[in-house]
Structure formats: structure tokens, C-alpha cells
Design an enzyme around this catalytic site. Structure first.
Site, short mmCIF file in Angstrom:
data_model
loop_
_atom_site.label_atom_id
_atom_site.label_comp_id
_atom_site.label_asym_id
_atom_site.label_seq_id
_atom_site.Cartn_x
_atom_site.Cartn_y
_atom_site.Cartn_z
N GLU A 113 -13.65 -23.59 2.90
CA GLU A 113 -14.31 -24.80 3.41
C GLU A 113 -14.28 -25.93 2.39
O GLU A 113 -14.04 -27.10 2.73
CB GLU A 113 -15.75 -24.47 3.80
CG GLU A 113 -15.88 -23.47 4.93
CD GLU A 113 -15.67 -22.02 4.50
OE1 GLU A 113 -15.60 -21.15 5.38
OE2 GLU A 113 -15.59 -21.76 3.27
N GLU A 358 2.18 6.40 2.53
CA GLU A 358 3.64 6.55 2.61
C GLU A 358 4.01 8.01 2.31
O GLU A 358 4.90 8.29 1.52
CB GLU A 358 4.33 5.61 1.62
CG GLU A 358 4.19 4.15 1.95
CD GLU A 358 5.19 3.29 1.19
OE1 GLU A 358 6.40 3.63 1.19
OE2 GLU A 358 4.77 2.30 0.59
N GLY A 361 5.14 14.43 6.29
CA GLY A 361 4.51 14.84 7.54
C GLY A 361 3.27 15.70 7.36
O GLY A 361 2.31 15.58 8.14
#
Length: 643
Positions: A113, A358, A361
Site C-alpha cells: 500500500e 520431489e 513413489g
């Protein structure tokens, strides 16, 4: 500067009766409802009339876009954007209406602002300010609000109320008390036309909203796979599944994250660096999860010159290897039971807003499965039950190639699902062509819309008992957006103190002053260059990064008496800060009788540490200063020594 353009005299259109559409489950959680604020509204004069809802929506969306401009340049922080606009008779283009813009670059830098008002100058008088998020002032005063008031803004459009309880509704109420008309999307502006603008406001601050709602960082799972769903060959070789353009996008994702998380298998097989190599700016922390600590002694992640590394492991695992890692500058954090849930709690305590997974599995499946069920979250209108996933968003890169292999790894391991009806459906899914690859992204869980059911004006003071933070015995502070965030060295309070030449200089923050004085008094041009580099740092975060990196790389440039003098250096800076800003002194005195703790879980000197094992010297210095001001401790007593 030319005179401000004439205002467009358009009557204030009544709000539509329909609420913002929930067509995207992204926009809010179940059981959420909004109603109009019952507080009296400031009357809008003809000269302060505002444009149509369509124009409002476009300008609010622009504010969200502006708020995102610091992404990747600095560590994640609440994203604030401010656009000041004046409707003009000559054109209907909202781009031509904009007279000022600003965004928060980093914690401890000037607020959006203030920057927008400075750019707009006299053109701000009688104009409308568009804010993607209600101001959350980290100055310890009301700089954001006063900047708009002093600029002559007559109307403010707010996309979202601030999600943090100690800031929620505070700036809106302050603006209205100054006679400024404040329109909040979903409360005062209920047209469906705001749907996309509201979505933009939610997305740009998704990490903050998740952190506020669920007390965990915003977690993103990223993987690259072949057309047949493999992330590597059967041998484990994975360089490269995706193309160069996709890897460039991954660097951008890393730059938007506080930390990047991988498992031990990734470290052993891929030996990654996990840096945002093409981006000049923020470099995330690398976190390795390994229960057994069965990791090679030489890996790229053990080089901490370019990025910091944390290894999270099971308590007691390979203590000899832990010592070797510590000698390399790697931080080892032990857990009683290492799992994604506890790691995310730890990341929350470190102040992280966003983390990027990252991993392979197996760890990905563990993270997805580690949802917290039946967690209660309190809103102003009561308590609702939420199911919380550790992972909130997925970025899947599909490469146009086939590798095959029965044993070739896939992006997500076993989840215990036996029927397709059990599959996790992603929401708000999008697709993007990146070079030859395709990027699919989607949310596992909707972004929480934390805007409360707004009480009437006479109910506001008693709404949230947590807004009276001074009753507790222990007061913690860490990030600048915390309740007592202005106690932080990173708070945006310039101090006028001597520089390396003895000349008075306005240091942007206490952190700038502290980091620079590590190298003051050294008769070496390189040390002088480091001081100048820190002086010019755009944020306290950058100043700290420069100071710490140069100290590690060139220990000979650090003054010989630094370890014995650094407490005095810090105390001089703190005393200057609090004497310069009376409202900070009042805030400090309001904590009388409470213990102040700098809540950094990893800084064991200035902070309190993860389990209270830290020395908490910053908290102790503040308590010493408080005692001096109250007259209960002589000014010459050193911290930690009896009076």
C-alpha cells in the site's frame, strides 16, 4: 506531475443478491457461508463513485497478479498487491485507469500500500485501491492503512480478509473508521462476476491460507513421467525424463518454495543438487528424509555453499555419520518416529509456508497417505471437521516417450486402494504444453476460504479472545507476520546507526546492521565490499543470506572479536530500533511479566531452539531492554548476568 484525471461519475451499483459461485470447489470449503457485514458503511460521495463490478473484478485480479511478482525472488511470504485506479472519461480501459501499483517484495520490506501510494502521488486522491488481501501490518503500527488514508483514497476493494486471527478484520475496521468505503468480495460485492478475481486472490496466497487453516505448510508434489507412467528405467536411471523447458519450470517451482524434500533413494540414485539454478534470488532449503541414514558420504547435497541442507532421520541413527554431515555444514534433525506428518509439523515450526516434494513413489505414497483425519478447526461461527492431506497440489509432467519395464518405478507407490472408485480426484485441473511435454496440475484439496461469518459491529470486540495475546506467560515471535513479529530483526524498521567509517547511515533493518558488522574494522577491500553488498541488500532475508554465506566462505574476513562482541552489536541495534519507534516500546512494555522467546527451531544462539534447548539471546536482550525501560535493571548490566 500533471493534474489527476477527472473521476468518472458513475453511481454506486447495488450488490447482486447472488453470492460468489462455488462452481470451483477451489473457492471454499464445505459448510462455509458468508453474509453481509452489519457495520455502518461510510457514505460514498459523488466524486468518489466507483466503476462497475466488471471493472472492479479486473482490477482486483490485477492486484493478485501484482502480488505474485516477488515469487522466486525471495522466500515465500504473504503476498500483498495494491493497485490504485481512477476511472477516466476518456477511456474504458482499466490499464489506463491505474495510477499506482505496489507489492510486498519480502518480509521486512515496505508494504504494498505504501509503495502504490508513493507511485500514484497526487493521483491517488479520490481514487480506489484494490487489495488482493486485507493488509497484515508487520510494522507494529498501521502503516498500510495510514498510507491509504494519507494518500486520499476514498474506496478500498478487498479480495480476502486476512487469514491470521490476530490480523483478520483489523485493517478493514481501521479503514472504515477513517471514513473510507471498504467493499469485501463475497460480503459487500456478491456478484458472480468476481468469481475469477476471488479465485486469483485465493491461489496467490494458497500457502498462507493452508498454513493458517491446517497448521502445516502448503505441500506440492512434483514428478515427471513417461507416457507409460514411469519416472525412471528399471535400472533406476532417470536423466532425463522430461525436456529442458519442463526442467526450467521445475526451477521456478523450487524458487517458490521454502524447502525441497527428497528421500534417501533419490539421494543414492540421482545425486541431485535441488537448486533453482537459473533463478537469481531465493534458493530453498534441501531436506532429505532417511530413517536409517544409509546415505553415501559424498553427495551434491552435502555441499552447502549454494544451498542449505537438512537431513531428517530417526533418533540415534548412525551417530558417526551425523557428525560427518555436521562437519560439512549439514544440519541433522532427529525424530522419535520419522514420518511426513511430523516433518511437516517441524517445517511449520520453522515458519515455512510452502514445500515441494520431489521424491520417489514410496515417499510420495507415504506423504499422500499421511492425512490428518478429524482435525478440528475453529472459525468465528463455530467448529467444523476437516480432513487434511499432507499434500495439497500435484504437478505432473508427461513426456512423449515410452520406457516400459515391469519393475520400472511409478510416481506414487502403494496407497492401499483396490477399486477405482477409491481414487483421489484432483480438482481445478489445468493443462499446459511445455516444449514437447504436457504439464497437468490440480489440487488434492480445495484452498480454504477462511473469511469468517462476519458479526455485527457491536459484536466485533468480543469475537476472538485470541486477539488479546498479552495474557500468556510465554510470548513467542519469529516471522514478521506473527503477533509480535515487529520484535524480529527482519521487521521493516530502519535504524540510524554508524557504518564502517563511523558515519551515520540509515540501515534498512536491524538484520542489515548486524550482518554488516561482522566485517567492520577489517583492513581488506573484500571485507569492505561485503559490507557494501549487505547495505544494498533489498531485504533483511537477502542481507542475512549474504552475511552468513560470506562468513562461511571467507572466515578470515570476519572480525576476530565477533563472537565476544556480537551480543553488544545486536543490543545497540535493538535499543536504537525501540527508541526510534515509540509504538514498539509500548508493545514491548505491554509484555511485562511475560517471557519473550525468539521461536526459531534451528537457531540455538539467538533463538529458543526446537525443544527449548536454544539460548534465546534475542528474547533475553528484549527482556533486558524492557527491564531497563521500566527502571528495574541498570542500563550497564550485561544480559545473562545478575544485576
Amino acid at each position: 506531475m500533471p493534474p489527476p484525471p477527472p473521476l468518472l461519475g458513475v453511481a454506486h451499483a447495488p450488490a447482486a443478491a447472488a453470492s460468489v459461485s462455488a462452481s470451483a470447489s477451489l473457492l471454499h470449503l464445505p459448510l462455509r457461508a458468508r453474509r453481509r457485514h452489519a457495520a455502518p458503511r461510510a457514505a460514498a460521495s459523488v466524486s468518489a463513485s466507483h466503476p462497475s463490478h466488471a471493472h472492479d473484478a479486473l482490477l482486483l485480479r490485477r492486484a493478485a497478479d501484482v502480488a505474485d511478482r516477488s515469487a522466486g525472488l525471495t522466500s515465500p511470504h504473504p503476498n500483498f498487491g495494491c493497485v490504485i485506479a481512477r476511472p477516466q472519461l476518456e477511456t474504458d480501459s482499466v490499464d489506463a485507469w491505474v495510477v499506482g501499483e505496489g507489492f510486498l517484495y519480502a518480509q521486512g520490506t515496505p508494504c504494498a500500500e505504501l509503495l502504490a501510494a508513493r507511485e500514484a502521488g497526487d493521483h491517488a486522491r479520490g481514487a480506489t485501491a484494490y487489495l488482493n488481501l486485507e493488509p497484515g501490518d508487520c510494522y507494529g503500527d498501521s502503516t498500510a492503512v495510514s498510507s491509504l488514508v494519507q494518500a486520499g483514497i476514498t474506496r478500498v476493494v478487498v479480495g480476502l480478509r486476512h487469514p491470521l486471527k490476530h490480523l483478520r478484520g483489523k485493517a478493514i475496521q481501521a479503514l472504515r473508521s477513517q471514513g473510507i468505503q471498504v467493499d469485501v468480495v463475497g460480503e459487500d460485492l456478491q456478484s458472480k462476476i468476481f468469481q475469477e478475481a476471488l479465485k486469483s486472490c485465493l491461489v496467490v496466497n494458497a500457502p498462507l491460507l493452508y498454513r493458517a487453516a491446517f497448521r502445516v505448510p502448503y505441500s506440492v508434489l512434483k514428478y515427471a513421467m513417461t507416457a507409460d507412467g514411469k519416472i525412471a528405467a528399471s535400472s533406476g536411471h532417470a536423466s532425463w525424463v522430461s525436456g529442458k523447458a519442463s526442467r526450467g519450470r521445475v526451477f521456478e517451482l523450487r524458487g517458490r518454495s521454502d524447502a525441497v524434500i527428497v528421500g534417501g533413494n533419490t539421494v543414492r540414485l540421482d545425486d541431485p543438487r535441488l537448486t533453482a539454478r537459473h533463478v537469481k534470488g531465493h534458493v530453498p532449503v534441501r531436506i532429505v528424509m532417511s530413517q536409517s541414514l544409509n546415505l553415501p558420504e559424498e553427495r551434491n547435497l552435502w555441499n552447502v555453499n549454494d544451498a542449505y541442507t537438512i537431513v531428517a532421520t530417526q533418533r540415534g541413527a548412525r551417530r558417526d555419520f551425523q557428525k560427518k554431515l555436521a562437519m560439512k555444514g549439514v544440519e541433522v534433525v532427529e525424530f522419535d518416529m520419522l514420518n511426513p506428518r511430523d516433518l511437516m509439523s517441524y517445517c511449520y515450526d520453522r515458519g515455512y509456508l510452502s514445500v515441494l516434494w520431489e521424491c520417489g513413489g514410496t515417499l510420495a505414497a507415504s506423504a499422500i497417505s499421511a492425512s490428518i483425519i478429524h482435525k478440528e478447526h475453529e472459525y468465528w461461527h463455530g467448529t467444523i471437521v476437516l480432513g487434511i492431506q499432507m499434500l495439497q497440489k500435484v504437478y505432473a509432467f508427461w513426456a512423449p516417450k515410452i520406457i516400459g519395464g515391469v519393475n520400472a518405478p511409478t510416481p506414487v507407490g502403494e496407497l492401499g486402494m483396490s477399486q477405482m472408485t477409491q481414487a483421489i480426484d484432483l480438482i481445478d485441473v489445468s493443462y499446459e504444453q511445455i516444449g514437447r511435454d504436457m504439464l497437468m496440475s490440480g489440487f488434492i484439496q480445495p484452498i480454504p476460504d477462511l473469511s469468517p461469518v462476519i458479526p455485527s459491529a457491536d459484536e466485533i470486540p468480543s469475537v476472538d479472545p485470541e486477539l488479546s495475546p498479552y495474557e500468556t506467560r510465554i510470548i513467542s515471535f519469529y516471522k514478521t507476520w506473527d503477533v509480535f513479529g515487529s520484535f524480529s530483526n527482519f521487521s521493516p524498521h530502519p535504524i540510524h546507526m554508524p557504518d564502517e567509517n563511523g558515519q551515520y547511515f540509515t540501515w534498512p533493518t536491524v538484520e542489515h546492521y548486524y550482518q554488516a558488522h561482522k566485517f567492520v574494522g577489517i583492513d581488506d577491500p573484500q571485507a569492505t565490499d561485503v559490507v557494501q553488498e549487505i547495505k544494498l541488500a533489498k531485504s533483511p532475508e537477502e542481507a542475512a543470506r549474504i552475511g552468513r554465506t560470506r562468513q562461511r566462505e571467507f572466515p578470515e574476513l570476519v572480525r576476530k572479536d565477533w563472537e565476544s562482541e556480537k551480543i553488544d552489536v545486536m543490543y545497540r541495534a535493538i535499543k536504537c530500533k525501540f527508541s526510534t519507534y515509540p509504538h514498539l516500546t509500548n508493545m514491548l512494555l505491554s509484555t511485562a511479566g511475560s517471557v519473550l522467546v525468539e521461536a526459531s527451531p534451528h537457531d540455538l544462539f539467538w533463538g529458543g531452539g526446537r525443544e527449548g534447548e536454544g539460548l534465546n539471546y534475542l528474547g533475553r536482550l528484549l527482556m533486558q531492554l524492557r527491564s531497563e525501560i521500566l527502571g528495574t535493571l541498570p542500563a550497564n548490566v550485561e544480559v545473562g548476568k545478575p544485576a
